[in-house]
Design an enzyme around this catalytic site. Structure first.
Site, PDB file in Angstrom:
ATOM      1  N   GLU A 209      -0.732  -9.579 -15.531  1.00 45.41           N
ATOM      2  CA  GLU A 209      -0.576  -8.191 -15.758  1.00 45.41           C
ATOM      3  C   GLU A 209       0.018  -7.890 -17.070  1.00 45.41           C
ATOM      4  OE1 GLU A 209       2.566  -7.555 -12.616  1.00 45.41           O
ATOM      5  OE2 GLU A 209       1.154  -8.029 -11.311  1.00 45.41           O
TER       6      GLU A 209
ATOM      7  N   GLU B 241      -6.370  -9.825  -5.326  1.00 48.63           N
ATOM      8  CA  GLU B 241      -4.975  -9.764  -4.439  1.00 48.63           C
ATOM      9  C   GLU B 241      -5.092  -8.395  -3.582  1.00 48.63           C
ATOM     10  OE1 GLU B 241      -1.389  -9.617  -6.725  1.00 48.63           O
ATOM     11  OE2 GLU B 241      -1.969 -10.942  -8.047  1.00 48.63           O
TER      12      GLU B 241
HETATM   13  O1  9MR Z   1       3.405 -11.014  -2.733  1.00 49.55           O
HETATM   14  C1  9MR Z   1       4.435 -11.756  -3.857  1.00 49.55           C
HETATM   15  C2  9MR Z   1       5.748 -11.689  -3.363  1.00 49.55           C
HETATM   16  O2  9MR Z   1       5.976 -12.509  -2.174  1.00 49.55           O
HETATM   17  C3  9MR Z   1       6.590 -12.208  -4.653  1.00 49.55           C
HETATM   18  O3  9MR Z   1       8.026 -12.416  -4.190  1.00 49.55           O
HETATM   19  C4  9MR Z   1       6.575 -11.113  -5.456  1.00 49.55           C
HETATM   20  C5  9MR Z   1       7.756 -11.143  -6.848  1.00 49.55           C
HETATM   21  O4  9MR Z   1       7.423 -10.117  -7.816  1.00 49.55           O
HETATM   22  O5  9MR Z   1       5.248 -11.201  -5.786  1.00 49.55           O
HETATM   23  C6  9MR Z   1       4.411 -10.787  -5.127  1.00 49.55           C
HETATM   24  O6  9MR Z   1       3.066 -11.220  -5.493  1.00 49.55           O
HETATM   25  C7  9MR Z   1       2.411 -10.252  -6.612  1.00 49.55           C
HETATM   26  C8  9MR Z   1       1.568 -11.215  -7.345  1.00 49.55           C
HETATM   27  O7  9MR Z   1       2.341 -12.470  -7.746  1.00 49.55           O
HETATM   28  C9  9MR Z   1       1.240 -10.710  -8.655  1.00 49.55           C
HETATM   29  N1  9MR Z   1       0.696  -9.391  -8.427  1.00 49.55           N
HETATM   30  C10 9MR Z   1       1.419  -8.360  -7.666  1.00 49.55           C
HETATM   31  C11 9MR Z   1       1.763  -9.060  -6.253  1.00 49.55           C
HETATM   32  C12 9MR Z   1       2.621  -8.251  -5.583  1.00 49.55           C
HETATM   33  O8  9MR Z   1       3.921  -7.705  -6.124  1.00 49.55           O
END
Ligand code: 9MR
Length: 374
Positions: free
Chosen positions: A172, A286
């Site tokens: 990101e 994702e």
């Molecule tokens: O799904 C993930 C969640 O369980 C985490 O705690 C969170 C922390 O910010 O991140 C989520 O995954 C993210 C991913 O690592 C990067 N892209 C966005 C995803 C959804 O927020």
């Protein structure tokens, strides 16, 4: 499976019987055998997402956590339907190096052991991000932050050297308004070169791993998306011109089943071509479909979510540089959206290919049909 048994039973017919009778007995035995075999056989197995994807030169993946995999039904579903897993949370900096120099790989190692045991691959997510950073990293001044990043990448990518096919090295990096790079602590303390440095360090630590920049908000047809794409392409062109190691881009594809996010993907194929023209592979990293703004009725929600899956897959599947589609979770029970973007009515979201009991739903059939068509 049936042939050996059949041969054995047929050969017990005595050879001394007259020809006609022998023939009749053979026919009767074969018919009876056929009937019992047909009754004993399970119904034809439904094609799996990984099976359908593999037939088209693609891989299907699912994000998982160790906690989610305590459900034996989900373990089975993930192993049946996926060719790859990715740690949803447990391979991020706050878990792996909570205190400086104290690396703990136990959680991601368990996921890798699960993947190995099931014959799945595991990809790495994620190294340099502005979230899930331990407080001690956030407090570092520039030179020390750069050293910490170098150590982190060398240690973590080195730990899995030769074992993970790809890594989300930078996550990101583009600003939400599409004006350029995100003003994260990485940019503010290290300058724009932090991206090239992270990629170069990851390449040194594992020259075989495909290196990925992973980004969201690039899928839709709106003006904001168009700006973000331009900023992303500018970054990618600069990296290409300076010869920085980079193999693929990740499109996160957190989609929406109504107007609060992209539901049409008319401009996406041309954008994918632009990425491919930079000699980059394309990974969908994702995928899920947020149903937060939809009415409560499940059939209606499931239909709308399935339609978005269908429209998105129709846009991306024809692109030859697309190599992987990973959903962020696999069954609705494991979605991050209930914690991070809950519905106002308190009902659980239904954003993933399988329902909360790991059963197929409308989206499953739509995804299967899209993969069959590719
Ligand atoms: O799904 C993930 C969640 O369980 C985490 O705690 C969170 C922390 O910010 O991140 C989520 O995954 C993210 C991913 O690592 C990067 N892209 C966005 C995803 C959804 O927020």
């Amino acid at each position: 499976m049936t042939a050996p048994g059949r041969t054995a039973r047929v050969t017990v017919v005595p050879l001394s019987l007259p020809m006609r009778r022998r023939q009749l007995i053979v026919i009767a035995v074969v018919a009876a055998l056929g009937w019992s075999v047909a009754r004993a056989l399970p119904p034809p197995a439904a094609p799996t997402l990984q099976g359908l994807a593999a037939a088209r030169g693609l891989r299907w993946g699912s994000a998982v956590t160790n906690d989610q995999l305590r459900d034996p039904g989900l373990r089975r579903l993930v192993s049946e339907q996926s060719g790859l897993i990715v740690p949803e949370s447990e391979l991020k900096w706050d878990g792996v190096e909570a205190a400086p120099g104290r690396f703990d790989f136990s959680a991601p190692d368990r996921l890798l052991a699960f993947a190995r045991a099931q014959g799945l691959a595991m990809r790495g997510h994620t190294l340099v991000w502005h979230e899930q950073l331990p407080a001690w990293v956030k407090a570092l001044p520039p030179a020390e932050l750069d050293r910490a990043m170098a150590t982190y990448i060398r240690t973590v990518v080195g730990h899995y050297r030769g074992q993970l096919p790809s890594w989300d090295v930078v996550n990101e990096p583009i600003a939400d308004d599409g004006t350029g790079l995100r003003r994260s602590l990485w940019l503010e303390r290290l300058g724009p070169d932090y991206i090239a440095r992270a990629l170069t360090r990851a390449h040194q630590a594992d020259p075989q791993a495909a290196l990925v920049i992973n980004e969201y908000g690039l899928e839709g047809d709106d003006a904001k998306t168009a700006r973000k794409r331009q900023a992303f392409l500018t970054l990618l062109r600069q990296l290409r011109q300076s010869g920085v190691p980079l193999n693929a881009v990740g499109l996160q594809a957190h989609l929406y089943a109504n107007g609060s996010g992209p539901t049409t993907f008319r401009t996406l194929p041309a954008f994918l071509r632009e990425l491919a023209a930079l000699d980059l592979d394309i990974l969908v990293t994702e995928l899920d479909v947020n149903d937060r703004e939809l009415p409560a009725a499940i059939p209606e929600r499931d239909r709308a979510v399935a339609a978005v899956y269908g429209a998105f897959l129709a846009a991306v599947l024809p692109e030859p540089r697309l190599k992987l589609i990973t959903t962020w979770g696999l069954s609705d029970r494991t979605t991050w959206l209930n914690a991070f973007m809950p519905r106002a009515d308190g009902l659980p979201q239904r954003p993933l290919p399988f329902d909360e009991d790991n059963r197929p739903k409308a989206a499953t059939a739509t995804i299967q049909a899209a993969l069959e068509k590719r």
